[in-house]
Design an enzyme around this catalytic site. Structure first.
Site, short mmCIF file in Angstrom:
data_model
loop_
_atom_site.label_atom_id
_atom_site.label_comp_id
_atom_site.label_asym_id
_atom_site.label_seq_id
_atom_site.Cartn_x
_atom_site.Cartn_y
_atom_site.Cartn_z
CG ASP B 118 -9.35 7.82 -77.18
OD1 ASP B 118 -8.24 7.29 -77.04
OD2 ASP B 118 -9.56 9.02 -76.91
CG HIS B 149 -5.45 8.46 -75.11
ND1 HIS B 149 -6.59 8.91 -75.75
CD2 HIS B 149 -4.77 9.57 -74.75
CE1 HIS B 149 -6.57 10.24 -75.78
NE2 HIS B 149 -5.49 10.67 -75.18
CG ASN B 246 -1.93 17.76 -75.79
OD1 ASN B 246 -2.90 18.38 -75.36
ND2 ASN B 246 -1.84 16.45 -75.71
CB SER B 325 -6.65 13.48 -74.44
OG SER B 325 -6.34 13.35 -75.78
#
Lengths: 84, 410
Positions: B118, B149, B246, B325
């Site tokens: 990530d 994130h 998304n 996520s």
């Protein structure tokens, strides 16, 4: 099986001087092919061993030249990914 | 009639311009009488009714600030509140998937290695103290999180909740973390960096890889990243959980590596156990059903990196974020607990257990997969396979899915 999609071949051919990022799958360990890749004017960013290949950057015309190499199995765009 | 208006709404009314629409919830006597009272304003578009509830006599609506006082004077109106935003803290989403019941069986992820590929991690965050086994970067720096994130994702999978007295605890709070930074400070990266990160994770001998990222381009699973993911799952026995994306609710919006056949592709469910609007939908471009499953993914409160640039800060050490996520590390943590319980399970066994244990949300298979993940039910389905068991396609119960799809069409 084709080494490259028609769409990508056309994209590379339409702008041969553009710098592109690609993932190239090779027939076995890519190490022996690194000199040839450099000779074509492409810069290797990563070498992969689990799925043998390299990621490269360079001019689109050089990328098209890769298709003539017998050890190249496929050429595809190194696509952007984003956090979801 | 100020006594009928909640104090926080009164405060909002004072600071809002008179024409500014405010979201409120009105408790009233009989709904038809109340609606008749509001009919004039409804006709002129001044009031916008959002929900009318049946179990309680109440209505959620959008009303200009200046109308709320007038509304409260109606004898049918009993009380008026602000319609406040809600948050699904880990202390809500983790119990929803029934992780604590599995913790009570002595399973917290001890000995299980989870790789988070990530934006990196905040190694100073108390929730990861002593459990970051390795950190590296394929973009810049040493793996420290310059976005926020990755830290949030790691907190959902394996945060201990130490900075919240155990309240915001992740799904596998005792698992070890292997961190590869493959996304930059803006949360962007290239497939090749992710491939390099996966190769690194394999050398670390991890059990689970979490990929809360993906390409926006719909795919068929033949790209290099998806191909590698499938190879790692099938040949090396590593579970890979991938965010669906998304880009919902349009169909066929899942990109690589979420379109890989053997990974567990995870969509997002909201607080009401509906598939989130934003959650990407299948099928893949070659017609396979994805996502495989959904997990909670809206308004999730988890660990916040000290220099986070994303997420809504909730406290010093925590922030709120939404997305597939956030759903994905719920699945990775769940896989870690199942692997601790049954170390011999193969990735397809873990996937099968999660899918069979999922709660059917009665939504399209291309939106919910098998349903919303339920860790306790998955644990009950996680039995060792017999040697002769044939290899299954990663998507199960085709007939049930087909019937449901046909049911929606007919």
């Amino acid at each position: 099986m084709e080494k490259i999609t028609l769409a990508l071949r056309e994209k590379l051919g339409a702008a041969p001087e553009n710098v592109v990022a690609l993932i190239v799958r090779t027939n076995g360990d890519p190490a022996p092919y690194l000199p040839r890749i450099a000779e074509l004017g492409l810069t290797v960013r990563h070498q992969f061993r689990l799925l043998p290949g390299v990621s490269v950057r360079g001019h689109a015309r050089a990328a098209l030249s890769l298709l003539d190499e017998a050890w190249v199995l496929s050429v595809e765009e190194d696509q952007p990914v984003t956090a979801m | 009639m100020a006594y009928k208006i909640s104090p926080d709404l009164q405060m909002h009314m004072r600071s809002a311009a008179s024409a500014q629409p405010l979201r409120i919830i009105v408790r009233h006597r009989e709904a038809p009488t109340f609606i008749a009272t509001a009919a004039n304003a409804l006709r002129t578009g001044e009031i916008n009714i959002r929900h009318q509830y049946r179990l309680v006599s109440a209505t959620a609506m959008e009303v200009p600030a200046s109308h709320i006082e007038v509304l409260s004077e109606d004898e049918n109106v009993e009380y008026v509140w602000s319609d406040l935003p809600v948050h699904t803290c880990l202390d809500v989403s983790v119990p929803r998937i029934r992780a604590p019941q599995v913790w009570n069986l002595g399973l917290r992820g001890e000995g299980i290695r989870i790789a988070i590929l990530d934006t990196g991690i905040d190694p100073q965050h108390p929730d990861f103290a002593g459990r970051i086994a390795a950190m590296t970067s394929f973009v810049n720096g040493d793996g420290s999180d310059d976005n926020g994130h990755g830290t949030h994702v790691a907190g959902i999978a394996a945060g201990s909740g130490a900075a919240s007295g155990g309240r915001f605890r992740g799904v596998a709070p005792a698992a070890s973390l292997y961190i590869a930074k493959v996304l930059d400070a803006n949360g962007n990266g290239m497939m090749s960096d992710v491939i390099a990160g996966i190769e690194w994770a394999v050398t670390q001998d991890v059990h689970v890889i979490n990929l809360s990222m993906g390409s926006d381009t719909p795919g068929d699973g033949t790209d290099a990243l998806s191909t590698l993911c499938d190879q790692v799952v099938r040949q090396l026995g590593i579970v890979i959980c991938v965010a669906a994306g998304n880009n919902g609710p349009s169909r066929s919006t899942i990109g690589a590596p979420g379109v890989a056949r053997w990974v567990i592709t995870v969509g997002a469910a909201d607080d009401m156990d509906h598939v989130a609007q934003f959650s990407s939908r299948g099928p893949t471009l070659d017609g396979r059903i994805k996502p495989d499953i959904v997990f909670p993914g809206t308004n999730i409160v988890s660990a916040r990196a000290s220099n986070a640039r994303v997420g809504r800060p909730m406290q010093q050490n925590y922030a709120e974020m939404s997305g597939t996520s956030m759903a994905t590390p719920h699945a990775s943590g769940a896989a870690a607990l199942l692997l601790q319980a049954h170390p011999d399970l193969k990735p397809q066994d873990i996937k099968r257990a999660l899918l069979r244990g999922a709660l059917d949300l009665n939504e399209m298979p291309t939106a919910q997969g098998s349903g919303r993940g339920d860790l306790l039910a998955a644990y009950q389905h996680a039995v060792l396979p017999s040697p002769a068991q044939p290899e299954e396609e990663p998507t199960l119960d085709w007939w049930g899915r087909l019937r449901r799809v046909l049911g929606d069409i007919v």
